[in-house]
Motif scaffolding. Structure first.
Motif, PDB file in Angstrom:
ATOM      1  N   SER A  70     -42.630  47.121  59.947  1.00 13.86           N
ATOM      2  CA  SER A  70     -41.431  47.684  60.331  1.00 13.86           C
ATOM      3  C   SER A  70     -40.213  46.783  60.872  1.00 13.86           C
ATOM      4  O   SER A  70     -39.184  46.788  60.557  1.00 13.86           O
ATOM      5  N   ILE A  71     -40.790  45.689  61.549  1.00  9.23           N
ATOM      6  CA  ILE A  71     -39.749  44.758  62.143  1.00  9.23           C
ATOM      7  C   ILE A  71     -39.713  43.219  61.691  1.00  9.23           C
ATOM      8  O   ILE A  71     -38.685  42.555  61.804  1.00  9.23           O
ATOM      9  N   TYR A  72     -40.499  42.813  60.794  1.00 10.13           N
ATOM     10  CA  TYR A  72     -40.597  41.351  60.483  1.00 10.13           C
ATOM     11  C   TYR A  72     -39.275  41.224  59.697  1.00 10.13           C
ATOM     12  O   TYR A  72     -38.770  40.167  59.942  1.00 10.13           O
ATOM     13  N   GLY A  73     -38.896  41.850  58.890  1.00 11.48           N
ATOM     14  CA  GLY A  73     -37.691  41.427  58.123  1.00 11.48           C
ATOM     15  C   GLY A  73     -36.284  41.479  59.055  1.00 11.48           C
ATOM     16  O   GLY A  73     -35.528  40.931  58.802  1.00 11.48           O
ATOM     17  N   LEU A  74     -36.189  42.462  59.744  1.00 12.28           N
ATOM     18  CA  LEU A  74     -34.894  42.671  60.888  1.00 12.28           C
ATOM     19  C   LEU A  74     -35.177  41.269  61.723  1.00 12.28           C
ATOM     20  O   LEU A  74     -34.027  40.656  61.881  1.00 12.28           O
ATOM     21  N   ASN A  75     -36.363  40.798  62.072  1.00 16.96           N
ATOM     22  CA  ASN A  75     -36.755  39.606  63.033  1.00 16.96           C
ATOM     23  C   ASN A  75     -36.170  38.488  62.183  1.00 16.96           C
ATOM     24  O   ASN A  75     -35.108  37.719  62.646  1.00 16.96           O
ATOM     25  N   ASP A  76     -36.419  38.290  60.937  1.00 17.48           N
ATOM     26  CA  ASP A  76     -35.891  37.248  60.063  1.00 17.48           C
ATOM     27  C   ASP A  76     -34.460  37.180  59.967  1.00 17.48           C
ATOM     28  O   ASP A  76     -33.977  36.153  59.951  1.00 17.48           O
ATOM     29  N   LEU A  77     -33.975  38.549  59.798  1.00 15.85           N
ATOM     30  CA  LEU A  77     -32.610  38.576  59.674  1.00 15.85           C
ATOM     31  C   LEU A  77     -31.765  38.018  60.732  1.00 15.85           C
ATOM     32  O   LEU A  77     -30.990  37.134  60.561  1.00 15.85           O
ATOM     33  N   VAL A  78     -32.316  38.388  61.925  1.00 18.26           N
ATOM     34  CA  VAL A  78     -31.532  38.103  63.054  1.00 18.26           C
ATOM     35  C   VAL A  78     -31.705  36.451  63.406  1.00 18.26           C
ATOM     36  O   VAL A  78     -30.616  35.743  63.436  1.00 18.26           O
ATOM     37  N   PHE A  79     -32.718  35.929  62.838  1.00 19.50           N
ATOM     38  CA  PHE A  79     -32.842  34.443  63.134  1.00 19.50           C
ATOM     39  C   PHE A  79     -32.182  33.618  61.897  1.00 19.50           C
ATOM     40  O   PHE A  79     -31.653  32.592  62.074  1.00 19.50           O
ATOM     41  N   MET A  80     -32.153  34.384  60.687  1.00 26.22           N
ATOM     42  CA  MET A  80     -31.268  33.775  59.610  1.00 26.22           C
ATOM     43  C   MET A  80     -30.073  33.656  60.159  1.00 26.22           C
ATOM     44  O   MET A  80     -29.330  32.530  59.967  1.00 26.22           O
ATOM     45  N   LEU A  81     -29.407  34.716  60.488  1.00 28.05           N
ATOM     46  CA  LEU A  81     -28.320  34.549  61.109  1.00 28.05           C
ATOM     47  C   LEU A  81     -27.826  33.604  62.187  1.00 28.05           C
ATOM     48  O   LEU A  81     -26.898  32.722  62.115  1.00 28.05           O
ATOM     49  N   PHE A  82     -29.075  33.280  63.224  1.00 27.18           N
ATOM     50  CA  PHE A  82     -28.712  32.332  64.081  1.00 27.18           C
ATOM     51  C   PHE A  82     -28.851  30.785  63.345  1.00 27.18           C
ATOM     52  O   PHE A  82     -27.767  29.978  63.773  1.00 27.18           O
ATOM     53  N   PHE A  83     -29.824  30.806  62.633  1.00 27.28           N
ATOM     54  CA  PHE A  83     -29.972  29.428  61.969  1.00 27.28           C
ATOM     55  C   PHE A  83     -28.583  29.181  61.115  1.00 27.28           C
ATOM     56  O   PHE A  83     -28.110  27.940  61.030  1.00 27.28           O
TER      57      PHE A  83
ATOM     58  N   PHE B  13     -33.834  26.337  57.556  1.00 25.34           N
ATOM     59  CA  PHE B  13     -34.618  27.485  58.260  1.00 25.34           C
ATOM     60  C   PHE B  13     -33.823  28.755  57.871  1.00 25.34           C
ATOM     61  O   PHE B  13     -34.482  29.549  57.638  1.00 25.34           O
ATOM     62  N   ALA B  14     -32.415  28.395  57.800  1.00 24.13           N
ATOM     63  CA  ALA B  14     -31.817  29.807  57.189  1.00 24.13           C
ATOM     64  C   ALA B  14     -32.199  30.291  56.106  1.00 24.13           C
ATOM     65  O   ALA B  14     -32.555  31.633  55.698  1.00 24.13           O
ATOM     66  N   ILE B  15     -32.437  29.298  55.056  1.00 25.28           N
ATOM     67  CA  ILE B  15     -32.801  29.695  53.773  1.00 25.28           C
ATOM     68  C   ILE B  15     -34.292  30.286  53.682  1.00 25.28           C
ATOM     69  O   ILE B  15     -34.479  31.148  52.976  1.00 25.28           O
ATOM     70  N   GLU B  16     -34.904  29.617  54.624  1.00 22.99           N
ATOM     71  CA  GLU B  16     -36.430  30.066  54.699  1.00 22.99           C
ATOM     72  C   GLU B  16     -36.581  31.321  55.134  1.00 22.99           C
ATOM     73  O   GLU B  16     -37.312  32.092  54.540  1.00 22.99           O
ATOM     74  N   LYS B  17     -35.573  31.837  55.905  1.00 27.28           N
ATOM     75  CA  LYS B  17     -35.682  33.227  56.709  1.00 27.28           C
ATOM     76  C   LYS B  17     -35.187  34.137  55.490  1.00 27.28           C
ATOM     77  O   LYS B  17     -35.497  35.277  55.637  1.00 27.28           O
ATOM     78  N   LEU B  18     -34.007  33.710  54.782  1.00 32.52           N
ATOM     79  CA  LEU B  18     -33.427  34.717  53.729  1.00 32.52           C
ATOM     80  C   LEU B  18     -34.459  35.029  52.757  1.00 32.52           C
ATOM     81  O   LEU B  18     -34.651  36.076  52.228  1.00 32.52           O
ATOM     82  N   VAL B  19     -35.533  33.905  52.521  1.00 30.95           N
ATOM     83  CA  VAL B  19     -36.698  34.212  51.532  1.00 30.95           C
ATOM     84  C   VAL B  19     -37.385  35.499  52.045  1.00 30.95           C
ATOM     85  O   VAL B  19     -37.739  36.292  51.275  1.00 30.95           O
ATOM     86  N   TYR B  20     -37.711  35.300  53.214  1.00 32.44           N
ATOM     87  CA  TYR B  20     -38.602  36.430  53.905  1.00 32.44           C
ATOM     88  C   TYR B  20     -37.912  37.709  54.014  1.00 32.44           C
ATOM     89  O   TYR B  20     -38.468  38.729  53.944  1.00 32.44           O
ATOM     90  N   VAL B  21     -36.646  37.723  54.249  1.00 30.96           N
ATOM     91  CA  VAL B  21     -35.627  38.951  54.254  1.00 30.96           C
ATOM     92  C   VAL B  21     -35.940  39.562  52.972  1.00 30.96           C
ATOM     93  O   VAL B  21     -35.927  40.692  52.756  1.00 30.96           O
ATOM     94  N   ILE B  22     -35.510  38.725  51.765  1.00 33.91           N
ATOM     95  CA  ILE B  22     -35.640  39.237  50.619  1.00 33.91           C
ATOM     96  C   ILE B  22     -37.085  39.920  50.140  1.00 33.91           C
ATOM     97  O   ILE B  22     -37.018  41.006  49.626  1.00 33.91           O
ATOM     98  N   ALA B  23     -38.108  38.996  50.649  1.00 28.95           N
ATOM     99  CA  ALA B  23     -39.300  39.701  50.227  1.00 28.95           C
ATOM    100  C   ALA B  23     -39.496  40.882  51.008  1.00 28.95           C
ATOM    101  O   ALA B  23     -40.240  41.873  50.481  1.00 28.95           O
ATOM    102  N   TRP B  24     -39.215  41.076  52.254  1.00 29.87           N
ATOM    103  CA  TRP B  24     -39.310  42.253  52.984  1.00 29.87           C
ATOM    104  C   TRP B  24     -38.455  43.656  52.475  1.00 29.87           C
ATOM    105  O   TRP B  24     -39.014  44.621  52.218  1.00 29.87           O
ATOM    106  N   VAL B  25     -37.290  43.381  51.739  1.00 32.97           N
ATOM    107  CA  VAL B  25     -36.772  44.213  51.166  1.00 32.97           C
ATOM    108  C   VAL B  25     -37.296  44.580  49.962  1.00 32.97           C
ATOM    109  O   VAL B  25     -37.446  45.924  49.652  1.00 32.97           O
TER     110      VAL B  25
END
Length: 135
Positions: free
Chosen positions: A108-121, A73-85
């Protein structure tokens, strides 16, 4: 106590994925989200974000070690954070807001949300299975 935090974190991630997509996409009818990222945020892509949310929800109720699942899940979220950037390097947020407020807030928020949950996972991955002091 730690299991309760993990469970609540997985549930929160699920609700953000499922609720966020359904609200901001207006139940998949907001074409402005699709227009500004037709690959990642197509209706199919948005549906897959909801499916990931269902996976997080299912993981919340696993009583045993979820270390490797959280790592995935952390890797999946990382992919979305990169896509957002990358999206931000190629698009103007103001243009999205001019077309649709919900789409603007979404981008505005989806990448920040994914970053938070990437860190959680990642936290779950790195701490799962270790004895936590004081518990």
């Amino acid at each position: 106590m730690k299991h309760d935090k993990v469970k609540l974190g997985f549930i929160a991630a699920a609700m953000m994925n499922i609720g966020g997509v359904l609200v901001f996409s207006r139940a998949f009818t907001n074409s402005v989200i699709n227009e500004f990222d037709p690959v990642v945020m197509s209706n199919f892509g948005l549906l897959m974000i909801v499916v990931w949310g269902l996976a997080y929800l299912g993981a919340a109720f696993i009583e045993s070690n979820v270390k490797w699942l959280a790592g995935a899940f952390a890797i999946e979220k990382l992919v979305y954070v990169i896509a957002w950037v990358v999206w931000f390097t190629e698009h103007s947020l103001g243009t999205v807001y001019n077309k649709d407020l919900f789409a603007g807030v979404f981008y505005s928020i989806y990448g920040l949300n994914d970053l938070v949950f990437m860190l959680f996972f990642a936290w779950v991955f790195f701490t799962q299975g270790k004895k936590v002091q004081g518990s």
